[in-house]
Design an enzyme around this catalytic site. Structure first.
Site, PDB file in Angstrom:
ATOM      1  N   MET A  38      76.288 -66.713  18.200  1.00 17.91           N
ATOM      2  CA  MET A  38      77.251 -68.000  17.823  1.00 17.91           C
ATOM      3  C   MET A  38      76.995 -68.911  16.736  1.00 17.91           C
ATOM      4  SD  MET A  38      79.814 -67.316  20.092  1.00 17.91           S
ATOM      5  CE  MET A  38      80.740 -69.231  20.105  1.00 17.91           C
ATOM      6  N   CYS A  43      85.062 -70.651  16.428  1.00 11.86           N
ATOM      7  CA  CYS A  43      86.115 -69.951  15.230  1.00 11.86           C
ATOM      8  C   CYS A  43      85.914 -68.743  14.518  1.00 11.86           C
ATOM      9  CB  CYS A  43      86.363 -71.245  14.349  1.00 11.86           C
ATOM     10  SG  CYS A  43      87.538 -70.713  12.786  1.00 11.86           S
ATOM     11  N   THR A 139      79.340 -78.112  22.106  1.00 10.00           N
ATOM     12  CA  THR A 139      79.003 -77.019  22.624  1.00 10.00           C
ATOM     13  C   THR A 139      80.397 -76.403  23.132  1.00 10.00           C
ATOM     14  OG1 THR A 139      78.944 -78.244  24.694  1.00 10.00           O
ATOM     15  CG2 THR A 139      76.957 -77.633  23.828  1.00 10.00           C
ATOM     16  N   GLY A 179     100.627 -69.185  27.087  1.00  8.04           N
ATOM     17  CA  GLY A 179     100.166 -70.061  26.043  1.00  8.04           C
ATOM     18  C   GLY A 179     100.117 -69.435  24.889  1.00  8.04           C
ATOM     19  N   TYR A 180      99.552 -70.254  23.810  1.00  5.83           N
ATOM     20  CA  TYR A 180      99.575 -69.807  22.243  1.00  5.83           C
ATOM     21  C   TYR A 180      98.568 -68.815  21.974  1.00  5.83           C
ATOM     22  CZ  TYR A 180     102.162 -74.062  21.576  1.00  5.83           C
ATOM     23  OH  TYR A 180     102.994 -75.147  21.357  1.00  5.83           O
ATOM     24  N   GLY A 267      93.732 -70.506  29.599  1.00  7.01           N
ATOM     25  CA  GLY A 267      93.203 -71.698  28.894  1.00  7.01           C
ATOM     26  C   GLY A 267      91.979 -71.757  28.922  1.00  7.01           C
ATOM     27  N   HIS A 442     110.722 -70.964  -7.399  1.00  9.52           N
ATOM     28  CA  HIS A 442     111.709 -70.100  -6.845  1.00  9.52           C
ATOM     29  C   HIS A 442     111.334 -68.616  -7.397  1.00  9.52           C
ATOM     30  CE1 HIS A 442     115.601 -68.285  -5.616  1.00  9.52           C
ATOM     31  NE2 HIS A 442     115.751 -67.800  -6.797  1.00  9.52           N
TER      32      HIS A 442
END
Length: 455
Positions: A38, A43, A139, A179-180, A267, A442
Site C-alpha cells: 500500500m 488510490c 489511514t 452507488g458510484y 460503501g 472546434h
C-alpha cells in the site's frame, strides 16, 4: 526509541505529500505504513488508478468484440497489466520518500501508546517505539460488508479491492449496492463481456443526483445489458458447486440472481483498526470517523487527520487538499481550511463518464434559489457525432438573480475534463455568461458550453 518532529500514519496521498513538504522544510518525518502493498495509498493500489486502467481496457475490449473466450483472454491480460502498473507506481512512491534524508519509512502497524508516542509492530513481530511532536492520521478507509446471511462465508464474494485480483472473467456478476463504486465495476465488467445485475435497496437509482440525468445513466447501462433492480431487500447469499446466488425480495416477491462472482459495493468505513486512538485521546464522530475541525486538527491539538479516515468525500484529491490545509497550519499562516477550498467536482467512470459539481436543480430550489436550467442533448453535438459517442445529457443550474452557476451534471464523453472548467468558474464567482460566450476550439466537447448555458 526514535524521536521525530512529525509522525505520519498511513502512506496515502495526503500523508506522502505532507511528508515531502515537511522534509523539504527541514523537518524530520517518520512515515508508518502497515502494508508493503500500500505504499502510495488506496488510490494507486486498489482504487482510482487500477479501476480506470481496467475501464480503459474494458472499453477497448468492447470495441473489439468477439467471443466470450476471446474477451476472457483480454480480461486476463488486463489484470496482468493492472498489476504491473500498480506495482511500478507503488515502488516509485516508496523510493521517492525513502530517498529523502529527513524521512524514514517504517512498514508495520502503527498504534498509539499515548498522544506523543506510536508503537510500530513489524511483520516479523519486532516493534519500534516512536516519539513525535506532531502526529498525522492518514489511514484511509476499507470496504463495508453488510450483515447478509451467507455473505461472509461466500468464497465467490469480493470487495472492490479483491475484485481486481479476480483472474477469471465471470460469466455472471451480481453487484450488491447501487452507488458510484458499484456502477463503475458494473460498467467495466459489462464491457469485458460479463452479464451484470445490480441490486440496491433504495427505490430510486442515483437518488442524490438530478433525476433526469440519473434516468439517462440508467437507460444507457440497461441498453448495454446491465440489469438494475431497485427497492430490493437482500435476504441471503448462497453458494454451491462453484456458483452463487443472491436472494432478494422486491415488489412483494422473492427472486434469485445467479452469479459466478458477487461484488459487495455497499460503501466504505474509516480504517481505524489497531490505531488505539483511545490511548491518544482522539475523539470520533457519531459515524465512527475521526473528528476534526476546519484545520483538520483532532480533539488533540498536535494530532491531525487527513483523507477518508476523517469522513466526508472519499476522493484522493480531497486527501491531497487536506495535506495543503495541514501544511498551512504547520508551515504557513493557517488561512487554508476545509471551509474555503471551493467546490468539489467528481466523476464516475461509467461509459460514458458521469460528472457533477455543486447543486442539482432540486437541491437549488430546496435551498431557496430561483433558478434557470440549461439542458443539452449530447447527440446534437458535432464532436459527439464524429466520435460516435452520442449517448448522454448535460444539465446546468444557474441562479436567476445573480447569474452565478450553482451546479452542473454532465453525462457524456470527456465529462471528467469538462466538469473542472465549470468548477473553476464557480470558484472564481464568474457569471454563467462567461461560459456561454466563450470561444472554444472546434470540434470539441467543451464548445457545448455555448449551448448548455444559452439560457
Amino acid at each position: 526509541m526514535k524521536k521525530f518532529e512529525n509522525i505520519i500514519i498511513g502512506f496515502g496521498k495526503g500523508g506522502k505529500t505532507l511528508a515531502g513538504a515537511l522534509a523539504k522544510a527541514g523537518q524530520t518525518v517518520a512515515m508508518v505504513e502497515r502494508s508493503d502493498k500500500m505504499y502510495g495509498g488506496t488510490c494507486i493500489n486498489v482504487a482510482c488508478i487500477p479501476t480506470k486502467y481496467l475501464e480503459n481496457q474494458a472499453a477497448r475490449s468492447e470495441a473489439l468484440g468477439g467471443s466470450f473466450e476471446e474477451r476472457r483472454e483480454r480480461y486476463r491480460k488486463a489484470i496482468e497489466g493492472k498489476r504491473d502498473l500498480t506495482s511500478g507506481l507503488r515502488q516509485k512512491n516508496y523510493q521517492k520518500l525513502d530517498s529523502l534524508d529527513r524521512v524514514e519509512v517504517l512498514t508495520g502497524l502503527g498504534s498509539f501508546v499515548d498522544s506523543h508516542h506510536v508503537q510500530v509492530t513489524m511483520a516479523d513481530g519486532s516493534t519500534e517505539l516512536l516519539e513525535g511532536d506532531r502526529i498525522y492520521i492518514n489511514t484511509g478507509s476499507r470496504p463495508f460488508i453488510p450483515p447478509i446471511s451467507g455473505l461472509a462465508d461466500c468464497r465467490l464474494a469480493y470487495t472492490s479491492e479483491s475484485m481486481m485480483e479476480l483472474e477469471e472473467l465471470p460469466e455472471r456478476l451480481v453487484v450488491i449496492g447501487g452507488g458510484y463504486i458499484g456502477l463503475e465495476f458494473a460498467s467495466i465488467f459489462a464491457n469485458f463481456g460479463s452479464r451484470v445485475t445490480m441490486i440496491q435497496d433504495g427505490p430510486r437509482f442515483l437518488p442524490r443526483d438530478d433525476e433526469e440525468v440519473a434516468a439517462a445513466v440508467r437507460a444507457s447501462l440497461e441498453e448495454r445489458g446491465i440489469s438494475i433492480i431497485t427497492g430490493a431487500r437482500i435476504t441471503q447469499v448462497k453458494e454451491q458447486d462453484g456458483a452463487a446466488a443472491v436472494v432478494y425480495e422486491a415488489d412483494g416477491k422473492t427472486a434469485e440472481a445467479p452469479a459466478q462472482a458477487i461484488l459487495v459495493a455497499t460503501g466504505r468505513r474509516p480504517n481505524l483498526e489497531g490505531l488505539n486512538l483511545e490511548a491518544a485521546g482522539v475523539e470520533l464522530t457519531a459515524r465512527g470517523e475521526v473528528k476534526t475541525d476546519a484545520g483538520l486538527r483532532t480533539s488533540v491539538p498536535h494530532i491531525w487527520a487527513m483523507g477518508d479516515v476523517k469522513g466526508g468525500l472519499q476522493f484522493t484529491y480531497i486527501s491531497l487538499d487536506d495535506s495543503r490545509i495541514v501544511k498551512s497550519q504547520i508551515l504557513g499562516n493557517g488561512e487554508r481550511t476545509t471551509e474555503n477550498r471551493g467546490q468539489v467536482a467528481f466523476s464516475v467512470f461509467v461509459d460514458p463518464p458521469f460528472s457533477r459539481v455543486g447543486m442539482s436543480e432540486a437541491e437549488a430550489v430546496e435551498n431557496g434559489h430561483k433558478v434557470k436550467v440549461g439542458r443539452l442533448v449530447v447527440g446534437t453535438m458535432p464532436r459527439a457525432k464524429l466520435l460516435g459517442r452520442t449517448t448522454g445529457l448535460m444539465k446546468a443550474v444557474v441562479d436567476a438573480d445573480t447569474g452565478l452557476v450553482l451546479g452542473a451534471q454532465l453525462f457524456c464523453s470527456e465529462s471528467q475534463e469538462l466538469i473542472n472548467m465549470i468548477k473553476i468558474a464557480m470558484d472564481a464567482g464568474l457569471p454563467y455568461t462567461v461560459l456561454r460566450d466563450g470561444i472554444y476550439t472546434h470540434p470539441t466537447m467543451s464548445e457545448g458550453m455555448n449551448d448548455l448555458f444559452a439560457i
